[in-house]
Design a protein around this motif. Sequence first.
Motif, PDB file in Angstrom:
ATOM      1  N   THR A 169     121.921  78.217 -22.845  1.00 24.82           N
ATOM      2  CA  THR A 169     121.715  77.834 -24.243  1.00 24.82           C
ATOM      3  C   THR A 169     120.275  77.376 -24.466  1.00 24.82           C
ATOM      4  N   ALA A 170     119.668  76.748 -23.440  1.00 22.68           N
ATOM      5  CA  ALA A 170     118.251  76.397 -23.551  1.00 22.68           C
ATOM      6  C   ALA A 170     117.393  77.658 -23.645  1.00 22.68           C
ATOM      7  N   GLN A 171     117.807  78.714 -22.944  1.00 19.25           N
ATOM      8  CA  GLN A 171     117.093  79.990 -23.056  1.00 19.25           C
ATOM      9  C   GLN A 171     117.192  80.546 -24.473  1.00 19.25           C
ATOM     10  N   TYR A 172     118.343  80.361 -25.127  1.00 19.80           N
ATOM     11  CA  TYR A 172     118.469  80.822 -26.510  1.00 19.80           C
ATOM     12  C   TYR A 172     117.426  80.137 -27.402  1.00 19.80           C
ATOM     13  N   LYS A 173     117.311  78.819 -27.248  1.00 21.81           N
ATOM     14  CA  LYS A 173     116.323  78.073 -28.041  1.00 21.81           C
ATOM     15  C   LYS A 173     114.910  78.527 -27.699  1.00 21.81           C
ATOM     16  N   ASN A 174     114.679  78.728 -26.418  1.00 16.68           N
ATOM     17  CA  ASN A 174     113.378  79.191 -25.957  1.00 16.68           C
ATOM     18  C   ASN A 174     113.027  80.542 -26.582  1.00 16.68           C
ATOM     19  N   MET A 175     114.014  81.419 -26.682  1.00 17.19           N
ATOM     20  CA  MET A 175     113.775  82.746 -27.255  1.00 17.19           C
ATOM     21  C   MET A 175     113.460  82.667 -28.750  1.00 17.19           C
ATOM     22  N   ILE A 176     114.158  81.806 -29.461  1.00 12.84           N
ATOM     23  CA  ILE A 176     113.897  81.653 -30.892  1.00 12.84           C
ATOM     24  C   ILE A 176     112.456  81.193 -31.120  1.00 12.84           C
ATOM     25  N   CYS A 177     112.040  80.180 -30.353  1.00 10.86           N
ATOM     26  CA  CYS A 177     110.665  79.685 -30.486  1.00 10.86           C
ATOM     27  C   CYS A 177     109.646  80.723 -30.008  1.00 10.86           C
ATOM     28  N   SER A 178     109.990  81.459 -28.954  1.00  3.13           N
ATOM     29  CA  SER A 178     109.101  82.519 -28.458  1.00  3.13           C
ATOM     30  C   SER A 178     108.850  83.571 -29.531  1.00  3.13           C
ATOM     31  N   LYS A 179     109.900  83.948 -30.242  1.00  6.14           N
ATOM     32  CA  LYS A 179     109.752  84.962 -31.298  1.00  6.14           C
ATOM     33  C   LYS A 179     108.852  84.459 -32.418  1.00  6.14           C
ATOM     34  N   ASN A 180     109.010  83.189 -32.783  1.00  6.14           N
ATOM     35  CA  ASN A 180     108.127  82.620 -33.808  1.00  6.14           C
ATOM     36  C   ASN A 180     106.673  82.671 -33.360  1.00  6.14           C
ATOM     37  N   LEU A 181     106.426  82.331 -32.104  1.00 13.19           N
ATOM     38  CA  LEU A 181     105.064  82.314 -31.578  1.00 13.19           C
ATOM     39  C   LEU A 181     104.486  83.721 -31.462  1.00 13.19           C
ATOM     40  N   ILE A 182     105.308  84.675 -31.036  1.00 17.22           N
ATOM     41  CA  ILE A 182     104.840  86.064 -30.930  1.00 17.22           C
ATOM     42  C   ILE A 182     104.463  86.613 -32.299  1.00 17.22           C
ATOM     43  N   ARG A 183     105.259  86.291 -33.300  1.00 17.58           N
ATOM     44  CA  ARG A 183     104.929  86.760 -34.647  1.00 17.58           C
ATOM     45  C   ARG A 183     103.563  86.212 -35.092  1.00 17.58           C
ATOM     46  N   ARG A 184     103.318  84.957 -34.785  1.00 20.81           N
ATOM     47  CA  ARG A 184     102.026  84.358 -35.138  1.00 20.81           C
ATOM     48  C   ARG A 184     100.890  85.022 -34.370  1.00 20.81           C
ATOM     49  N   LEU A 185     101.119  85.311 -33.080  1.00 20.80           N
ATOM     50  CA  LEU A 185     100.076  85.937 -32.258  1.00 20.80           C
ATOM     51  C   LEU A 185      99.745  87.334 -32.756  1.00 20.80           C
ATOM     52  N   LEU A 186     100.754  88.138 -33.022  1.00 24.22           N
ATOM     53  CA  LEU A 186     100.495  89.517 -33.433  1.00 24.22           C
ATOM     54  C   LEU A 186      99.930  89.584 -34.851  1.00 24.22           C
ATOM     55  N   THR A 187     100.261  88.611 -35.694  1.00 19.86           N
ATOM     56  CA  THR A 187      99.623  88.525 -37.009  1.00 19.86           C
ATOM     57  C   THR A 187      98.138  88.228 -36.856  1.00 19.86           C
ATOM     58  N   ALA A 188      97.811  87.299 -35.939  1.00 17.07           N
ATOM     59  CA  ALA A 188      96.396  86.984 -35.680  1.00 17.07           C
ATOM     60  C   ALA A 188      95.679  88.172 -35.053  1.00 17.07           C
ATOM     61  N   TYR A 189      96.367  88.911 -34.173  1.00 19.36           N
ATOM     62  CA  TYR A 189      95.789  90.103 -33.543  1.00 19.36           C
ATOM     63  C   TYR A 189      95.453  91.167 -34.591  1.00 19.36           C
ATOM     64  N   GLU A 190      96.388  91.394 -35.503  1.00 18.19           N
ATOM     65  CA  GLU A 190      96.148  92.394 -36.556  1.00 18.19           C
ATOM     66  C   GLU A 190      94.965  91.989 -37.436  1.00 18.19           C
ATOM     67  N   ALA A 191      94.789  90.673 -37.609  1.00 18.74           N
ATOM     68  CA  ALA A 191      93.688  90.181 -38.436  1.00 18.74           C
ATOM     69  C   ALA A 191      92.388  90.048 -37.638  1.00 18.74           C
ATOM     70  N   GLY A 192      92.463  90.291 -36.322  1.00 17.92           N
ATOM     71  CA  GLY A 192      91.288  90.145 -35.471  1.00 17.92           C
ATOM     72  C   GLY A 192      90.812  88.716 -35.357  1.00 17.92           C
ATOM     73  N   ASN A 193      91.777  87.773 -35.359  1.00 16.00           N
ATOM     74  CA  ASN A 193      91.404  86.361 -35.401  1.00 16.00           C
ATOM     75  C   ASN A 193      92.313  85.526 -34.489  1.00 16.00           C
ATOM     76  N   ILE A 194      92.263  85.787 -33.199  1.00 17.89           N
ATOM     77  CA  ILE A 194      93.036  85.002 -32.238  1.00 17.89           C
ATOM     78  C   ILE A 194      92.163  83.845 -31.760  1.00 17.89           C
ATOM     79  N   THR A 195      92.603  82.630 -32.061  1.00 15.27           N
ATOM     80  CA  THR A 195      91.852  81.426 -31.680  1.00 15.27           C
ATOM     81  C   THR A 195      92.583  80.705 -30.552  1.00 15.27           C
ATOM     82  N   ILE A 196      91.850  80.366 -29.497  1.00 11.55           N
ATOM     83  CA  ILE A 196      92.427  79.714 -28.325  1.00 11.55           C
ATOM     84  C   ILE A 196      91.855  78.304 -28.181  1.00 11.55           C
TER      85      ILE A 196
END
Length: 306
Positions: A169-196
Motif C-alpha cells: 500500500t505504501a508503494q501505491y502512495k509512492n506511485m501516485i506521487c511519482s506520477k505527479n512528479l513525472i508529469r511536472r518533469l516532462l512538462t518542464a522538459y517540453e518547455a526546455g526549463n528543467i531546474t535542479i
Amino acid sequence: MKYNVVVFGVKDTSENIVEFINNTICPVDLVITISPEVTKKNQVSGYKGLSILTEKYGIPVHEADSYFLTDEKTQTFLEENEFDIGISMGWQRLIPASVLDRFKYGIYGFHGNCGYLPFGRGRSPLNWSIILGDTRFNLNLFRYDEKADSPNVFATEMFSITPHDDIRTAQYKNMICSKNLIRRLLTAYEAGNITINTESRDFDSWYNKRTAADGKIDFHERTRNIYNLIRGVAAPFPGAFAMLGDEKVTIWSAHPFDEMIDFSAYAPGEVIDIFDDRPIVRTVDGSLLINDYECTRLLQPGDILC
C-alpha cells in the motif's frame, strides 16, 4: 535513431509508469530493462518482463545483459543512437557515466526517506521507512549522477505512512506521487526549463542493503518492531519469517492483538490459541494475530516460533 523519452525499469511498477506516461502525457519512445537471464544472478523483488509493452503499445524494449548496463550489446546500442531524457522506475542499480552522458537532459529517478537528501541514501528506502516506524515519506525526483542518491532534486512530494500500511500500500502512495512528479518533469522538459536544486543543509545517512535473510523475526523484540518488519517486507518482497524446528514459517500479514491479557504462562514466540485458522502468538510486550502465513503444516497451540 533518436529516442526522446526513455524509461528504465524491471518491475510491475515500471510497466505502470510506462503506461501512465504513454497514455496521458507523451509517447514513450523506448524502454530499457534487463533480460530474464540477468535475474538469475540478481535478486529483483517484483520483477516483470517488459517485452509485453511492444505487443501492447508498439514501444521498443531493449533487454540489457547486465543490470549495470555494461554489457557490449547495450554499450553499442547507446553509442549508435541519441537520447533526450530518461526516467528510472524500479531500477535498483547505479547507472554508469557511460550511460548518463548519452542523455541530453539527463536521467531522473526517485529516492525518499523521512527527511531530505542526502539523508537516507542507499537501498530499500521505503521498506526501511516502514520497518523503522517512520510516519512520513519524502519522495524526491532527482537527476542521476555517478553517486548514489545525490541531492540533485527537481521536485519532491510527501505522503504519510499509516499504521495500516504495508509495503504494497505504501508503494501505491509512492506511485501516485511519482506520477505527479513525472508529469511536472516532462512538462518542464517540453518547455526546455528543467531546474535542479543541488543545495542541501542536511547530512549524509545510509540505508543498508536488505536480503531475504533480514526478514527473520526475533520474538525478543517488541510487538511494534515485529509488526513493522512484517509489513515492511510483505509481498512482493520475500516476507518476514520464523522457524518452527526445521520448518520455515513465512508470515505475510499480521497485526498487534492485545497487550493487556496476561500471557505470562507462554513463552515469547509461542502459539497461544487459534481462531478461524489465525494463530495468536505471544510477544515480549503482548501478542500478535497472524492473518496470513505459509508453512508446510498448520500451526498448533503450543508451537514455538523462533
